[in-house]
Each structure stands twice: as C-alpha cells, then as structure tokens.
Design an enzyme around this catalytic site. Structure first.
Site, PDB file in Angstrom:
ATOM      1  N   ARG A   1       6.438 -13.250   9.112  1.00 23.99           N
ATOM      2  CA  ARG A   1       7.008 -11.944   8.837  1.00 23.99           C
ATOM      3  C   ARG A   1       8.380 -11.838   9.500  1.00 23.99           C
ATOM      4  NH1 ARG A   1       3.838  -7.125  11.387  1.00 23.99           N
ATOM      5  NH2 ARG A   1       5.824  -6.114  10.892  1.00 23.99           N
TER       6      ARG A   1
ATOM      7  N   LYS B   1       4.818   1.027  11.055  1.00 22.63           N
ATOM      8  CA  LYS B   1       4.793   2.296  10.317  1.00 22.63           C
ATOM      9  C   LYS B   1       4.447   3.459  11.245  1.00 22.63           C
ATOM     10  CE  LYS B   1       3.672   0.636   5.651  1.00 22.63           C
ATOM     11  NZ  LYS B   1       2.671   0.641   4.567  1.00 22.63           N
TER      12      LYS B   1
ATOM     13  N   GLU C   1       0.867  -1.172   0.000  1.00 18.33           N
ATOM     14  CA  GLU C   1       0.000   0.000   0.000  1.00 18.33           C
ATOM     15  C   GLU C   1       0.909   1.228   0.000  1.00 18.33           C
ATOM     16  OE1 GLU C   1      -3.496   2.313   2.545  1.00 18.33           O
ATOM     17  OE2 GLU C   1      -2.610   0.462   3.357  1.00 18.33           O
TER      18      GLU C   1
END
Length: 579
Positions: free
Chosen positions: A286, A296, A51
């Site tokens: 991950r 983020k 994204e």
C-alpha cells in the site's frame, strides 16, 4: 503506462504484477473464455472495489492507477465495483464521490459494449444461494454462540482455536436456521453463519470465518429487503468470480486472507457455480506517504473536529482535497508510475508526489505575475495618468502559445522583500541609490521611501530610465543585477490567495501510537490579499497558473466567482522541505 503499438507489449516500467500477467498471457491461462452471452472475454480483467463508506484518498489513487492502468495496457478492462455489504456505514454520497473521483483521475469502466460498474449488492441473491449450498454440502454451519464465546474459542497466534459446540449440528438444522435468519426471526448477533474449515489453522482467517451475520439495517440500495448481510471476505472473491476477474489486486493486509479467497472459490467451483480458471488474488504494498495520514477514522476526526475545512480541504490527502488543491490527474498518474509496485511496504516521501506535480505543471501552466506581500512603488518621473503595455510570453518554453500583455503605470505593487532601506550583503534589489529592472519593463533607480508613524515602510520611490524598456534597443545599455516583478496598482486584480502547505510537520504524524494532532503544521494554511496581473481576473475555476517566482496556483473550484477568482497555492517552485 502506454503500449508499444508495433508489438502490443506494455512499454511501462516492469513490476512483479506485470511479470505475473505476462506469464499468464503466454500460458494462455485465461484465453478462450466467454461471458454468459457467449461473447469472448479479455484475458486481463481487473477491478477497483472500494467500500462506499468514505472519501477516497491518495492511497486509493495508486490502486486506481494500477488496476485501470494494467487493464488498459494489456487490452483488457477494469470494473468499478462497490463492495456495499455493510449497510450501517455506506451511503449514496460516497458512491457518487467515488464515481466522480475515478473519472477525474482519467479512467473509465466503460467499453464499446457495456458499462462495467457493479455493486456487491447486485449479487445478494446469488451470494445467499451459494451460502445455502455450502451449508447443505457440509462446508458451513450456523453458530449460536455469543460473540464473547466465539472470540474466546477462536484462540490466538500461539494457541489453536476450539470448535464451536454448534459446529456439528446437522446441515438440515443449520439450513433451517439460516432461512429463519433471512426471514428476520432473530435479533442481531443471535446467530451467525460460519465456514467450516479448521479451528486449529495457524492462519486465524481460516478458523471457521464468519460469512453471514444478522444486521437489521436499511441498505442504501436494497432498502429493507435483507436483514442478513454477507461478510466482505465472503462476498469479495465471489463477486470477482461472477465478474470473470482474472487478477484480483489487493494491498498487503489482505495477504493472510488469500487462503480463504481460494478456499471459497474452490468449494463453489466443486458445486458447479464457477468454472476454472478461477480469479487469483495478488498483493502489493500500500502507499505509505510521509507527512500524511490515510486512516479513514483519523481523516474523519480531522473533519469532525474542524481541524480542516471539510473532506475537500486542499490540505487533505483525499482525492477531492488534492483535486481542489490543484493537482492534475496526470500528475497523480505520473506519481503512481514513478513509485512503482512493490511486494514490501516502504515509505514514499511527499517530495516525490510534489515533484511529479511540478513536472506536470511546469509544462502546462501559463505564467502570470502575482504580488503576495504588496508594497507600493512610485515612479516619480513617470507621467501621472499614463499607462503603457508591457509584454511577456504566456509560457517561456512554448513560444507558440504567444505573448500576454499587461499595463505599467506610475504606481506599482512590488513584493515587500524587494526593498531594504539598509541592504544586507549580496542584496541586489531595491535600496536607495541602487538600480534594478522591473521585469518586462524599465530599469529604475531607488531614491528613497516613506514611513508611517511607527517607522514601517509604506511606499518606495524611484525614477525610471525612459530608454531602458525591455525588448527595445536601449535595454542593452543597462546592466543591473536585480530583476523584480510588479503589477500596476490601478490595473491589478485584488484577490484572496490561500497559501497551503503540508498539513503535518512530522513525516510520520501517527507512528507509534502518537496523537497525530500534535504534529499539525501551524503554517499549513494562511490567507492573504494579493495583487495579480490584470489577466488573472478572467480565470475560471480550476484554471492553473505559475505565479512567477512564487509557485503554482489554481482558481478555487468552489469559492471562485466570475471576475472574482480565489486562488489556492498548489505547490512551491522548489522543495523547501528538503533543506
């Protein structure tokens, strides 16, 4: 990650994803497919779908290496697709930096026929068309509950949800409302389109998930054309299917979303939008890296609170940060290969990343001498005004790269730690009466030192032995234990050097709800003035060197000027954190 050219079989370390792809290939699962133009499709097509709402970090780098690496190794292709379905958070700046970062890591989304870069917004018309079909087919409805009522009726992990009072409204009424939502007749949150699945499902993601919401917001690509936007969980599987993705690789947090991924594609296949075989989602662990954060939100906090010097601060785990730090694309790929792919989350120690970096740089980086904590050494019996060339290999393990030369003169810079007026036990460097070799130069004997009014040593004095120069026959006549590096005072390049280290002193800086700011390493950055071998003055941005004895350094890609390089320490020669 490479191929065995004789067999076509991947030669990279095996993992469960390769096992899945091998099985699919042997079964011919995706063989014989063609695109809309009738051209044959590869049997392996992956995608990296960020994204564009922030800067990529080291965790994304693992996913990039995985998706692009698998596609490459199996003779397929990997798409770069921007999941730009949330207009309030996405910007062209992020699109640009993502494109740049993926390219820098050494991967391409282009093949001989096409450039496989896409945006979810490319598919907005088709996504909406499919939403209308889902409503007409009874698989979706417009819900007019408030957000609070929806949340209350969703239930919990121990309690089933309750059907919306609007769940059974006629398809024609939902379709009319959806079209009016699209036309902009309603405010944000007034209505929402939901899939009709099962409000009692033990999987919360299957309790009539939202698939379209009203959002009057300007989109960075489509402008103000749309005021309803698809949810990620709806747009993502459909985008995969439109692009003929075979293996949709996600991190473990999407495991509970896979049933909806499958459900939506099955319904749309029933509606004739897609043909089987459909894309399959698979989850992998991950990257959890010690001494780092990859949230983020928290990275943004570091930037906004000016704890770091921007997104590309060399202490940041962002790709732009590690690139500016001096990491190489090859070191990141080597790191990704070494940590492998797992099904369960685990912690990867920062030393593994730094080890991959050292292993890559050791073979590549030319050597130069840098004095980081300078103290003047005066050779009293060396003629004033004279200088002579000394030589050293550009790289000690690659003689084919030749030699470099640098001058020696009467006054030299040495490391302050290479002199002790009263030596400690086992100290073999300069102290009064002791002999050492000037690396690549002469043997000298310390005769004393000068001090300032505060008693600080400001200069060391010595005498040299004219027949002891390295590389000459006389050099063998001198046996000394100490060997120190130096640069000539009149010829040295004065440079700003930024000594970077890990940003956090705690291996898990935000674990258990801790305030990660309390774990900041106060020694993560210091700026010094150093003196470097003369050849360093021609360094260009991104040129990497090993400063002998000190570590690996790079000419900063932002602040270096022609003839005036600024150096960042990339990594030390050895892991000091493991002690």
């Amino acid at each position: 990650m490479g191929n065995d050219s004789s067999s076509g079989a991947p030669s990279a370390p095996s993992n469960f994803l390769r096992g899945i792809i091998d099985a699919d290939t042997q079964a011919g699962k995706y063989a014989g497919r063609t695109d809309q133009e009738g051209q044959p499709l590869p049997t392996v097509i992956t995608r990296f779908p960020p994204e564009p709402n922030g800067y990529l970090h080291i965790g994304h780098a693992k996913s990039i290496c995985l998706n692009f690496g698998l596609a490459r190794d199996y003779g397929g292709r990997c798409h770069l697709r921007f999941d730009d379905t949330n207009p309030t958070r996405e910007e062209q700046e992020y699109v640009d930096t993502i494109i740049d970062s993926v390219g820098w890591l050494g991967f391409s989304w282009k093949d001989a026929a096409d450039e496989h870069q896409y945006f979810a917004s490319d598919y907005f018309d088709r996504l909406y068309e499919m939403a209308e079909w889902l409503v007409s087919a009874g698989h979706a409805y417009v819900d007019s509950q408030s957000a609070d009522d929806m949340a209350a009726n969703r239930g919990s992990f121990s309690e089933p949800g309750r059907n919306s009072p609007f769940r059974d409204r006629p398809a024609s009424e939902s379709l009319d409302l959806l079209r009016r939502m699209k036309a902009g007749e309603f405010k944000d949150g007034e209505h929402i389109l939901r899939a009709k699945i099962d409000m009692a499902s033990p999987n919360m993601n299957m309790r009539d998930p939202a698939i379209y919401r009203i959002r009057h917001a300007h989109h960075h690509r489509t402008g103000d054309r749309w005021c309803i936007y698809p949810m990620y969980d709806y747009a993502h599987p459909i985008s995969d299917a439109i692009e003929n993705i075979t293996h949709s690789l996600c991190t473990l947090e999407f495991q509970d979303h896979r049933p909806f991924y499958d459900w939506i594609l099955e319904r749309l296949a029933e509606g004739g939008f897609f043909t089987k075989p459909l894309p399959q989602q698979y989850e992998f662990a991950r990257l959890n890296l010690t001494y780092a954060i990859t949230s983020k939100r928290k990275l943004l906090q570091l930037v906004e609170e000016k704890i770091v010097d921007g997104w590309d601060d060399p202490r940041m785990p962002t790709i732009v940060g590690i690139r500016r730090r001096g990491f190489t694309p090859e070191s990141i790929q080597l790191f990704a290969e070494r940590i492998g792919v797992a099904k369960a989350d685990s912690w990867i120690d920062m030393s593994i990343l730094e080890g991959a970096l050292r292993d890559d740089l050791d073979a590549k980086a030319p050597r130069i001498v840098g004095v980081l904590n300078p103290l003047k050494l005066v050779i009293d019996n060396y003629p004033e005004g004279k200088s002579e060339e000394c030589t050293a290999p550009v790289h000690p393990h690659h003689p084919e790269r030749g030699n470099r030369s640098f001058p020696l003169s009467r006054e030299l810079w040495i490391e302050a730690e290479d002199f002790m007026e009263v030596p400690s036990k086992g100290y073999f460097r300069l102290f009064p009466g002791n002999k050492v070799r000037l690396r690549y130069g002469y043997v000298v004997e310390c005769t004393g030192c000068e001090k300032d009014e505060h008693g600080n040593v400001v200069a060391v004095h010595c005498s040299y032995f004219a027949d002891s120069k390295s590389g000459t026959d006389g050099a063998n006549n001198y046996k000394v234990k100490g060997n120190i590096h130096w640069v000539s005072v009149p010829h040295a390049v004065k440079a700003e050097v930024r000594m970077y280290d890990r940003l956090f002193g705690d291996p898990h800086p935000d674990a258990g709800g801790k305030d990660f700011r309390q774990a900041l390493n106060p020694e993560s950055k210091s700026v010094i003035t150093a003196y470097l071998e003369a050849g360093a003055g021609t360094a260009q941005a991104d040129d990497r060197f090993q400063f002998e004895r000190h570590g690996y350094f790079v000419a900063d890609r932002v602040d270096s000027m022609p003839g005036q390089p600024v150096f960042n320490r990339i990594v030390t020669l050895k892991d000091s954190w493991g002690k």
